[in-house]
Design an enzyme around this catalytic site. Structure first.
Site, PDB file in Angstrom:
ATOM      1  N   LYS A 156       0.961  -1.280  -0.283  1.00 51.06           N
ATOM      2  CA  LYS A 156      -0.067   0.040   0.220  1.00 51.06           C
ATOM      3  C   LYS A 156       0.995   1.153   0.047  1.00 51.06           C
ATOM      4  O   LYS A 156       0.945   1.615   0.920  1.00 51.06           O
ATOM      5  CB  LYS A 156      -0.890  -0.083   1.393  1.00 51.06           C
ATOM      6  CG  LYS A 156      -2.161   1.079   0.978  1.00 51.06           C
ATOM      7  CD  LYS A 156      -3.103   0.695   2.054  1.00 51.06           C
ATOM      8  CE  LYS A 156      -3.996   2.011   2.395  1.00 51.06           C
ATOM      9  NZ  LYS A 156      -4.947   2.170   1.282  1.00 51.06           N
TER      10      LYS A 156
HETATM   11  C1  PLP Z   1      -6.497   0.265  -4.030  1.00 54.05           C
HETATM   12  C2  PLP Z   1      -7.365  -0.177  -2.901  1.00 54.05           C
HETATM   13  N1  PLP Z   1      -8.079  -1.677  -2.917  1.00 54.05           N
HETATM   14  C3  PLP Z   1      -8.591  -1.982  -1.812  1.00 54.05           C
HETATM   15  C4  PLP Z   1      -8.602  -1.145  -0.591  1.00 54.05           C
HETATM   16  C5  PLP Z   1      -9.383  -1.670   0.472  1.00 54.05           C
HETATM   17  O1  PLP Z   1      -8.411  -2.165   1.562  1.00 54.05           O
HETATM   18  P1  PLP Z   1      -8.798  -2.204   3.149  1.00 54.05           P
HETATM   19  O2  PLP Z   1     -10.011  -2.959   3.335  1.00 54.05           O
HETATM   20  O3  PLP Z   1      -7.578  -2.779   3.666  1.00 54.05           O
HETATM   21  O4  PLP Z   1      -9.015  -0.804   3.389  1.00 54.05           O
HETATM   22  C6  PLP Z   1      -8.024   0.011  -0.579  1.00 54.05           C
HETATM   23  C7  PLP Z   1      -7.957   0.721   0.747  1.00 54.05           C
HETATM   24  O5  PLP Z   1      -7.072   0.817   1.547  1.00 54.05           O
HETATM   25  C8  PLP Z   1      -7.466   0.493  -1.592  1.00 54.05           C
HETATM   26  O6  PLP Z   1      -6.902   1.741  -1.464  1.00 54.05           O
END
Ligand code: PLP
Length: 313
Positions: A156
């Protein structure tokens, strides 16, 4: 939406005033996108407040840093404590928490050697991300998600969100609330900041991580909840057209929580209303995070702050 400031930000183990949490324009992160971060929610409970899946988020932060060879000078336990401390210091809940690890001010040049690792944790009030109870109107983006072996989708990283911005801006300009990206092979990947699920003939499907999707903590929570409720869930590659003929489609994410999708490219999904399975999963999800149902999977870390309001479905 404008950021609502709070009093303190955790910086490298110390609390500093919000206004002093600044970095130099010549910091490595500004020029080369060298940051990894998290987005976490703290929810109001009937008694106090609780952070949702805090250890899993902070472990993902450390994993993202590892992929980019960033040596974080704090343990998982110290980072978890930092989140709890900053929430309690600011006394703000419910809230959104934004931990970030970045390469700071040191040397110029792509090589990160010589640019110090800085860790910040901020929190602030933040409500619904995808508005609307009836479901979102979204489109398929003309932008693809990051191709494998280019920018690692499992990290991330701040830089990944340049791609997300292209997806989201295009959608907004064209009158949609969000865009769904396909991967480099034209298979469904994820939204600009959300994972995606479809329901067809009573079975749930979501793309596997190999389709350039982030390993969402909410995605994992929904997989767990769905199995607990007795649904069959399959992680498999999904062709674009399956979205249009799905009975139900919904996004998951920390910001988006569980958000039903009403239409994709102006094609109505199912009967255009949030579907029964989406509603059952959302009900369980919001019940757990708001402390109205048992924390049966051990997902909540309590913090000593009385919630001023509860973010509900
Ligand atoms: C590109 C992306 N995909 C999926 C998610 C969902 O991830 P999470 O459920 O850990 O927030 C996020 C958010 O963080 C994201 O930025």
């Amino acid at each position: 939406m404008p950021i609502q400031t709070t009093g303190k930000i955790w910086h490298n183990g110390n609390m500093i005033p919000w206004e002093q949490a600044t970095i130099h324009v010549m910091s490595h992160v500004i020029h080369y996108g060298s940051s990894v971060f998290e987005g976490i929610r703290c929810y109001g409970q009937p008694h106090g407040s609780a952070v949702f899946r805090l250890p899993e988020h902070m472990q993902r932060l450390l994993d993202s840093a590892k992929i980019y060879r960033m040596e974080v000078p704090f343990t998982l336990e110290e980072l978890i404590a930092g989140v709890v401390d900053v929430i309690e210091a600011n006394g703000v809940a419910p809230c959104y928490i934004r931990p970030i690890v970045l390469r700071g001010y040191g040397e110029i040049g792509v090589s990160p050697k010589g640019s110090p690792i800085e860790v910040y944790i901020a929190n602030f009030p933040w409500g619904k991300y995808i508005a609307g109870h009836g479901g979102a109107d979204v489109c398929i983006s003309s932008w693809n998600r990051l191709a494998p072996n280019t920018m690692p989708a499992l990290a991330k990283a701040g830089a990944n969100y340049m791609n997300s911005q292209l997806i989201h801006m295009e959608a907004e300009i064209n009158g949609y609330q969000e865009g769904i990206a396909l991967d480099v092979n034209g298979l469904v990947s994820e939204g600009s900041g959300e994972n995606i699920f479809i329901v067809r003939n009573g079975v749930l499907f979501t793309p596997p991580l190999a389709n350039s999707a982030l390993s969402g903590i909410t995605r994992d929570s929904v997989l767990t909840i769905a199995r607990h409720l007795g649904f069959t869930v399959t992680e498999q590659a999904l062709p674009r057209e399956l979205l249009y003929i799905a009975d139900e489609v919904f996004f998951t994410g920390t910001a988006a929580e569980v958000s039903p999708i009403r239409s994709i490219d102006r094609v109505t999904i199912g009967d255009g209303k949030p579907g029964e399975i989406t509603k059952k999963i959302a009900d369980e999800f919001f019940g757990i995070v708001n402390g109205l149902k048992p924390d049966r999977f051990g997902w909540l870390t309590p913090v000593k702050v009385d919630a001023s309001e509860t973010v509900t479905a």
